[in-house]
Design a protein around this motif. Structure first.
Motif, PDB file in Angstrom:
ATOM      1  N   PHE A   1      -8.933  45.825  46.621  1.00 54.98           N
ATOM      2  CA  PHE A   1      -8.275  46.276  47.839  1.00 54.98           C
ATOM      3  C   PHE A   1      -9.339  46.475  48.907  1.00 54.98           C
ATOM      4  CE2 PHE A   1      -5.725  47.479  44.244  1.00 54.98           C
ATOM      5  CZ  PHE A   1      -4.407  47.273  44.641  1.00 54.98           C
ATOM      6  N   ASP A   2      -9.266  45.690  49.967  1.00 52.18           N
ATOM      7  CA  ASP A   2     -10.285  45.797  51.013  1.00 52.18           C
ATOM      8  C   ASP A   2     -10.055  46.984  51.943  1.00 52.18           C
ATOM      9  OD1 ASP A   2     -11.407  43.605  49.911  1.00 52.18           O
ATOM     10  OD2 ASP A   2     -11.222  42.297  51.651  1.00 52.18           O
ATOM     11  N   GLY A   3      -8.825  47.514  51.983  1.00 56.28           N
ATOM     12  CA  GLY A   3      -8.554  48.681  52.807  1.00 56.28           C
ATOM     13  C   GLY A   3      -7.134  49.160  52.618  1.00 56.28           C
ATOM     14  N   ALA A   4      -6.958  50.412  52.200  1.00 58.08           N
ATOM     15  CA  ALA A   4      -5.643  51.031  52.042  1.00 58.08           C
ATOM     16  C   ALA A   4      -5.783  52.483  52.476  1.00 58.08           C
ATOM     17  CB  ALA A   4      -5.169  50.953  50.594  1.00 58.08           C
ATOM     18  N   ASN A   5      -4.950  52.916  53.406  1.00 56.73           N
ATOM     19  CA  ASN A   5      -5.129  54.246  53.998  1.00 56.73           C
ATOM     20  C   ASN A   5      -4.038  55.215  53.542  1.00 56.73           C
ATOM     21  OD1 ASN A   5      -6.565  56.011  55.651  1.00 56.73           O
ATOM     22  ND2 ASN A   5      -5.218  55.656  57.371  1.00 56.73           N
ATOM     23  N   GLN A   6      -4.435  56.374  52.841  1.00 55.51           N
ATOM     24  CA  GLN A   6      -5.800  56.699  52.503  1.00 55.51           C
ATOM     25  C   GLN A   6      -5.934  57.132  51.052  1.00 55.51           C
ATOM     26  OE1 GLN A   6      -7.360  59.982  54.811  1.00 55.51           O
ATOM     27  NE2 GLN A   6      -5.645  61.288  54.317  1.00 55.51           N
ATOM     28  N   GLU A   7      -4.800  57.554  50.414  1.00 58.64           N
ATOM     29  CA  GLU A   7      -4.783  57.843  48.982  1.00 58.64           C
ATOM     30  C   GLU A   7      -3.985  56.729  48.306  1.00 58.64           C
ATOM     31  OE1 GLU A   7      -3.919  62.173  48.094  1.00 58.64           O
ATOM     32  OE2 GLU A   7      -3.395  62.081  50.217  1.00 58.64           O
ATOM     33  N   THR A   8      -4.578  56.103  47.316  1.00 58.14           N
ATOM     34  CA  THR A   8      -3.948  54.935  46.698  1.00 58.14           C
ATOM     35  C   THR A   8      -3.899  55.086  45.183  1.00 58.14           C
ATOM     36  OG1 THR A   8      -4.909  53.588  48.467  1.00 58.14           O
ATOM     37  CG2 THR A   8      -3.951  52.420  46.602  1.00 58.14           C
ATOM     38  N   GLU A   9      -2.741  54.741  44.617  1.00 55.41           N
ATOM     39  CA  GLU A   9      -2.586  54.667  43.162  1.00 55.41           C
ATOM     40  C   GLU A   9      -2.048  53.280  42.826  1.00 55.41           C
ATOM     41  OE1 GLU A   9      -0.945  58.459  41.277  1.00 55.41           O
ATOM     42  OE2 GLU A   9      -0.353  58.694  43.387  1.00 55.41           O
ATOM     43  N   VAL A  10      -2.586  52.700  41.749  1.00 48.94           N
ATOM     44  CA  VAL A  10      -2.226  51.331  41.359  1.00 48.94           C
ATOM     45  C   VAL A  10      -1.588  51.361  39.979  1.00 48.94           C
ATOM     46  CG1 VAL A  10      -3.096  48.996  40.977  1.00 48.94           C
ATOM     47  CG2 VAL A  10      -4.161  50.453  42.729  1.00 48.94           C
ATOM     48  N   PHE A  11      -0.416  50.715  39.853  1.00 49.32           N
ATOM     49  CA  PHE A  11       0.320  50.660  38.590  1.00 49.32           C
ATOM     50  C   PHE A  11       0.513  49.199  38.194  1.00 49.32           C
ATOM     51  CE2 PHE A  11       1.363  54.545  40.726  1.00 49.32           C
ATOM     52  CZ  PHE A  11       1.417  55.509  39.734  1.00 49.32           C
ATOM     53  N   VAL A  12       0.300  48.916  36.932  1.00 47.99           N
ATOM     54  CA  VAL A  12       0.515  47.581  36.390  1.00 47.99           C
ATOM     55  C   VAL A  12       1.500  47.692  35.234  1.00 47.99           C
ATOM     56  CG1 VAL A  12      -0.549  45.586  35.268  1.00 47.99           C
ATOM     57  CG2 VAL A  12      -1.784  46.814  37.077  1.00 47.99           C
ATOM     58  N   ASN A  13       2.620  47.014  35.390  1.00 47.14           N
ATOM     59  CA  ASN A  13       3.672  47.033  34.370  1.00 47.14           C
ATOM     60  C   ASN A  13       4.045  48.470  33.975  1.00 47.14           C
ATOM     61  OD1 ASN A  13       3.857  44.187  34.272  1.00 47.14           O
ATOM     62  ND2 ASN A  13       2.047  44.123  32.944  1.00 47.14           N
ATOM     63  N   GLY A  14       4.151  49.319  34.973  1.00 44.75           N
ATOM     64  CA  GLY A  14       4.613  50.696  34.770  1.00 44.75           C
ATOM     65  C   GLY A  14       3.544  51.677  34.347  1.00 44.75           C
ATOM     66  N   LYS A  15       2.310  51.233  34.148  1.00 42.98           N
ATOM     67  CA  LYS A  15       1.243  52.136  33.725  1.00 42.98           C
ATOM     68  C   LYS A  15       0.173  52.226  34.813  1.00 42.98           C
ATOM     69  CE  LYS A  15       1.887  51.324  28.785  1.00 42.98           C
ATOM     70  NZ  LYS A  15       1.235  50.895  27.519  1.00 42.98           N
ATOM     71  N   LYS A  16      -0.388  53.410  34.981  1.00 45.31           N
ATOM     72  CA  LYS A  16      -1.373  53.627  36.026  1.00 45.31           C
ATOM     73  C   LYS A  16      -2.686  52.945  35.677  1.00 45.31           C
ATOM     74  CE  LYS A  16      -3.311  57.221  38.998  1.00 45.31           C
ATOM     75  NZ  LYS A  16      -3.276  58.661  39.353  1.00 45.31           N
ATOM     76  N   ALA A  17      -3.164  52.118  36.579  1.00 48.07           N
ATOM     77  CA  ALA A  17      -4.401  51.376  36.356  1.00 48.07           C
ATOM     78  C   ALA A  17      -5.598  52.036  37.027  1.00 48.07           C
ATOM     79  CB  ALA A  17      -4.252  49.946  36.884  1.00 48.07           C
ATOM     80  N   GLY A  18      -5.358  52.759  38.117  1.00 40.60           N
ATOM     81  CA  GLY A  18      -6.479  53.378  38.818  1.00 40.60           C
ATOM     82  C   GLY A  18      -6.020  54.006  40.110  1.00 40.60           C
ATOM     83  N   ALA A  19      -6.965  54.673  40.789  1.00 44.30           N
ATOM     84  CA  ALA A  19      -6.673  55.352  42.045  1.00 44.30           C
ATOM     85  C   ALA A  19      -7.927  55.365  42.906  1.00 44.30           C
ATOM     86  CB  ALA A  19      -6.188  56.781  41.779  1.00 44.30           C
ATOM     87  N   HIS A  20      -7.718  55.619  44.207  1.00 46.91           N
ATOM     88  CA  HIS A  20      -8.853  55.684  45.141  1.00 46.91           C
ATOM     89  C   HIS A  20      -8.513  56.640  46.269  1.00 46.91           C
ATOM     90  CE1 HIS A  20     -11.413  54.262  48.559  1.00 46.91           C
ATOM     91  NE2 HIS A  20     -12.310  54.257  47.596  1.00 46.91           N
ATOM     92  N   ILE A  21      -9.535  57.346  46.741  1.00 50.33           N
ATOM     93  CA  ILE A  21      -9.400  58.255  47.875  1.00 50.33           C
ATOM     94  C   ILE A  21     -10.284  57.764  49.003  1.00 50.33           C
ATOM     95  CG2 ILE A  21      -9.976  60.578  48.692  1.00 50.33           C
ATOM     96  CD1 ILE A  21      -9.062  61.659  46.029  1.00 50.33           C
ATOM     97  N   GLY A  22      -9.697  57.689  50.202  1.00 59.85           N
ATOM     98  CA  GLY A  22     -10.433  57.212  51.377  1.00 59.85           C
ATOM     99  C   GLY A  22      -9.794  55.953  51.921  1.00 59.85           C
ATOM    100  N   GLY A  23      -9.686  55.879  53.250  1.00 59.97           N
ATOM    101  CA  GLY A  23      -8.896  54.817  53.847  1.00 59.97           C
ATOM    102  C   GLY A  23      -9.638  53.636  54.397  1.00 59.97           C
TER     103      GLY A  23
END
Length: 860
Positions: free
Chosen positions: A64-86
């Motif tokens: 992800f080159d830029g997502a503002n500002q708290e991000t959570e990523v789910f793959v097939n219903g399961k959480k894959a990761g998260a990031h803070i900062g936009g």
């Protein structure tokens, strides 16, 4: 799909989804409408795709080159990761969550939240915090052995040039790789270097030894010295290419390969003499830049962003302040290619939160920025904490305020220490607002290697003529530090023109004088290392009201990148090649009211250039030669009704020329003139400016007192809000119109309005907006002037008569329509017996008002 409830998992709904294209923001519209605020909350994106055969045996990441500002990523219903900062890239491993069977469906869901979070910078600022997946998203398909930096979103490979001179240059390659295969691998790092012409100048293999399964290793490799390097500079941005590959020593297979460009250059700052690159003095002149664009918010394609950099380079600039956050890699790539030196900063703006989480996030953002942009030769400094004491907390509790300021200082020390350790080859800088004592007492001027000052002398405060002395004071007050002017500017609404400009009139003409004064002073003082105009282009700022609500219009270009006169001024000051430009060429329409006995209207025309003198022609007739004074020459041009062809020709061998065609709508002094029959007139009351109405294809003229045979007001005074800085009118957002300046001024206590038009049928439109009582809803911290006074409500009820006929009965604007709301009242009238148009305003309670008046002839 927006998710105001901020659900923890993807809503199990088929309805409510909209097809979008990434890059995307959900604030491209609501951040500019008349409703206060914009959506700050959660939103979900999802995509369903099939497993590809090429993925078998590979390692997969979502980038992800830029997502503002708290991000959570789910793959097939399961959480894959998260990031803070936009504003930074992040990479999420997804291999283990993908379904392995052929053509299996994979559901990727991403939750993004741009809510206010006290632990995430920026907390506040004079720009809009757009939400969404606003930069590119990619699926990385890699071999199990690959370059890797899981913590910072970078490629995992870093190139530095620790020693450079005209005779030789040293190159160092360092980074990390990981072996995610099931077996131990014997690996080689292969480096190949190409010169700017594409010729291979160096290649070697460096043994990395045996790397166990699952192991991540760091490496550093010093390459042999290059002799007589081609140096990178703004005039010659020569780029070397470094290709680094991970090779399987047993099979010879290339497992991963990265290609980066670098430049050979060295630089230094001097307290008294400014900046030096490759041993030569340079004044670092250019612009700060926000990333948003008209109609797109911050979801701007890379091609448009690169075009911004081309425009900055074209005006003769050599520097870009990337503010107030890291921007797309394409921006820094363009700096490398075009020869624009740059500073890059994290979004610590105006204030901090005194929490461990905020500190940790700030440190991580700084490291992400450094790691992700480390390889760009254009970057010469890392920056943080813009105007961090502007929104001072605990102002009414001195002892608590001291603790807050000390915590700001400690965070600055931590950021400085980490930055210098991560990159010992570049400078550091903190930009401060123009309060020298505040930052000196806080110790913030002692911490960075360079100090930035955001100076609005002659705008928010101070006398424009005293700006040169303000520069001397900055140098004297912090004698041990090099400094730059990292911000300066004045609002310039390109629709507003004033031929007697004054501060805060928002005219292009005042902004031009402002920038002319600044450029002359800055370029004349060697101890000023450089300056970056605020801003390259107008940008979104939802809290602002003023003549262009929700937009900060200090740009030298508009938000859709149309040049203002101020841009032409920079071209004239900074271009190294001959330059000549007629100002406001895009303003192909003008209007004005003739004086008695004249059939022309004389108005100034500004020409910008860096030549000695030039001659202006009107319809082929010479208007005489003028010398350029600080790159501007002004002619008073007698415009006639209709088309007016302008041409300016520079003297000398260059024979530069520029042309413009002005369609002039002349209003004769005698409205009954048969030579030029009356058609229409638009007047902005209580306003000395001209306003270009693009939507209505007309020019609103300044108000004037009634003269027999002509037109004008009878009685009343211009409205002036008690703000301590505005010369006239209000800066309140007028709801229900895009023509805010027309409604932001008015005459109070108006008795009448007369227009001595000839006999005929007319439509009369009166424009109203109640301005009194509409105080600012938000006190904006960047306004350094005394606090706004509440505009006292005035009870007013009045009626309007047209030739004795009642056309508006007992108008009570706030009661009937509300404060700061655009209201129009129309009437049609047939004029006989040469009586002209006469509007009477009868007070019932308080003072009558009128903001603007438009008269159109309907029949002859």
């Amino acid at each position: 799909m927006k998710d105001p409830k901020n659900q923890a998992m993807l809503p199990n709904l088929d309805a409510g989804w909209q097809p979008v294209t990434v890059p995307h923001t959900w604030n491209a519209v609501d951040a500019f409408d008349d409703v206060p605020g914009y959506y700050r909350g959660a939103g979900w994106y999802k995509i369903v795709m099939k497993t590809q055969a090429a993925w078998k045996g590979k390692v997969l990441y979502l980038q992800f080159d830029g997502a503002n500002q708290e991000t959570e990523v789910f793959v097939n219903g399961k959480k894959a990761g998260a990031h803070i900062g936009g504003y930074s890239r992040f990479i999420v491993p997804v291999t283990d969550l993908m379904r392995n069977e052929a053509s299996a469906l994979q559901t990727i869901a991403v939750k993004v939240n741009n809510r206010f979070n006290k632990d995430i910078a920026p907390l506040s600022g004079d720009f809009t915090f757009f939400g969404g997946l606003y930069r590119k998203v990619s699926l990385l398909v890699l071999n199990p052995v690959h370059f890797n930096d899981p913590d910072h979103g970078s490629s995992g490979l870093y190139i530095s040039t620790p020693e450079v001179s005209a005779a030789k240059a040293a190159l160092k390659v360092s980074g990390q790789l990981i072996n995610k295969s099931a077996a131990t691998k014997t690996l080689v790092l292969r480096n190949l270097v190409k010169d700017p012409q594409g010729q291979v100048v160096y290649s070697d293999d460096f043994s990395l030894g045996q790397i166990s399964a699952g192991k991540r290793v760091a490496f550093t490799h010093q390459l042999p010295t290059l002799s007589n390097p081609v140096l990178w500079s703004p005039e010659q941005p020569a780029l070397y290419t470094v290709i680094s590959s991970i090779v399987d020593a047993q099979t010879g297979a290339v497992l991963d390969k990265l290609e980066h460009r670098t430049g050979m250059r060295w630089f230094r700052f001097d307290v008294n003499e400014g900046f030096f690159l490759n041993g030569k003095p340079y004044k670092l002149m250019g612009a700060s830049r926000h990333q948003d664009y008209k109609g797109l918010g911050n979801a701007v394609p890379a091609a448009l962003q690169v075009e911004d950099l081309r425009k900055i380079k074209a005006m003769g600039a050599n520097f870009l302040r990337v503010a107030h956050y890291p921007q797309d890699q394409a921006v820094l790539d363009a700096c490398d290619e075009l020869g624009l030196l740059a500073s890059l900063e994290t979004p610590l703006v105006s204030e901090i939160t005194e929490s461990k989480a905020f500190t940790n996030n700030a440190l991580r953002m700084q490291m992400e920025m450094i790691k992700q942009h480390y390889n760009h030769p254009s970057i010469i400094m890392w920056t943080y904490m813009n105007e961090i004491l502007l929104k001072m907390q605990f102002k009414d509790a001195e002892s608590r305020k001291k603790i807050y300021v000390e915590n700001v200082r400690r965070l600055a020390l931590a950021l400085e220490k980490m930055t210098r350790r991560a990159d010992p080859y570049r400078y550091t800088m903190i930009p401060n607002h123009h309060s020298i004592k505040t930052y000196k007492e806080a110790g913030l001027t002692d911490i960075p290697m360079v100090v930035g000052w955001n100076v609005y002398h002659g705008w928010y405060g101070g006398d424009l003529a005293n700006f040169p002395e303000a520069l001397d004071k900055l140098h004297a007050e912090v004698p041990g530090k090099p400094f730059m002017i990292t911000e300066y500017g004045a609002d310039a609404d390109p629709r507003i023109h004033a031929y007697k400009p004054e501060r805060f009139d928002k005219s292009v003409e005042y902004a031009t004088r402002f920038h002319q004064t600044y450029l002359k002073a800055i370029l004349s003082k060697p101890f000023v290392a450089g300056a970056q105009v605020w801003n390259f282009a107008d940008f979104a700022s939802e809290d602002r009201e003023e003549t262009m609500p929700h937009i900060n219009n200090k740009g030298i270009m508009t938000i859709d990148r149309q040049a203002k006169n101020t841009y032409f001024l920079y071209c004239a000051f900074l271009s190294k090649t001959p330059y000549l430009k007629i100002g406001a060429a895009a303003q192909d329409r003008r209007s004005g009211s003739a004086m008695q006995g004249q059939d022309v209207v004389t108005q100034p025309v500004e020409v910008f250039g860096n030549v000695g003198d030039a001659e202006l022609f009107l319809d082929g007739k010479s208007m005489g030669k003028k010398n350029f004074k600080d790159h501007i020459a002004v002619w008073n041009v007698p415009f006639q009704h209709g088309k007016n062809a302008l041409k300016v020709v520079a003297s000398g061998a260059a024979r530069l020329e520029d042309q413009a065609s002005i369609n002039f709508n002349l209003i004769p002094a005698d409205l009954s003139s048969k030579k030029l029959p009356f058609k229409a007139l638009a007047i902005s009351l209580g306003d000395p400016r001209y306003f270009e109405d693009e939507t209505g294809n007309k020019i609103w003229l300044p108000d004037q007192a009634y003269r027999k045979g002509s037109w004008g007001y009878i009685g009343g005074v211009p409205y002036k809000k008690e703000t301590g800085h505005q010369p006239f009118g209000s800066d309140k957002n007028i709801v229900g119109t895009a023509l805010d300046p027309v409604f932001q001024t008015q005459r109070l206590g108006l008795e009448g309005y007369k227009l001595d038009v000839p006999n005929g049928k007319y439509e009369v439109t009166m424009y109203f907006a109640e301005l009194m009582g509409a105080e600012m809803t938000t006190v904006l911290p960047y306004n350094l002037l005394p606090s706004y006074k509440k505009s006292a409500k005035e009870d007013r009820v009045f009626s309007v008569y047209l030739h004795g006929h009642l056309i508006a009965n007992r108008l009570d604007l706030p009661k009937q329509f509300g404060l700061a709301l655009a209201v129009q009242k129309k009437a049609k009238v047939i004029i006989k017996d040469n009586k002209g148009i006469y509007l009477q305003f009868k007070a019932i309670e308080g003072r009558p008002v009128l903001n603007a008046l438009e008269v159109k002839r309907l029949a002859f």
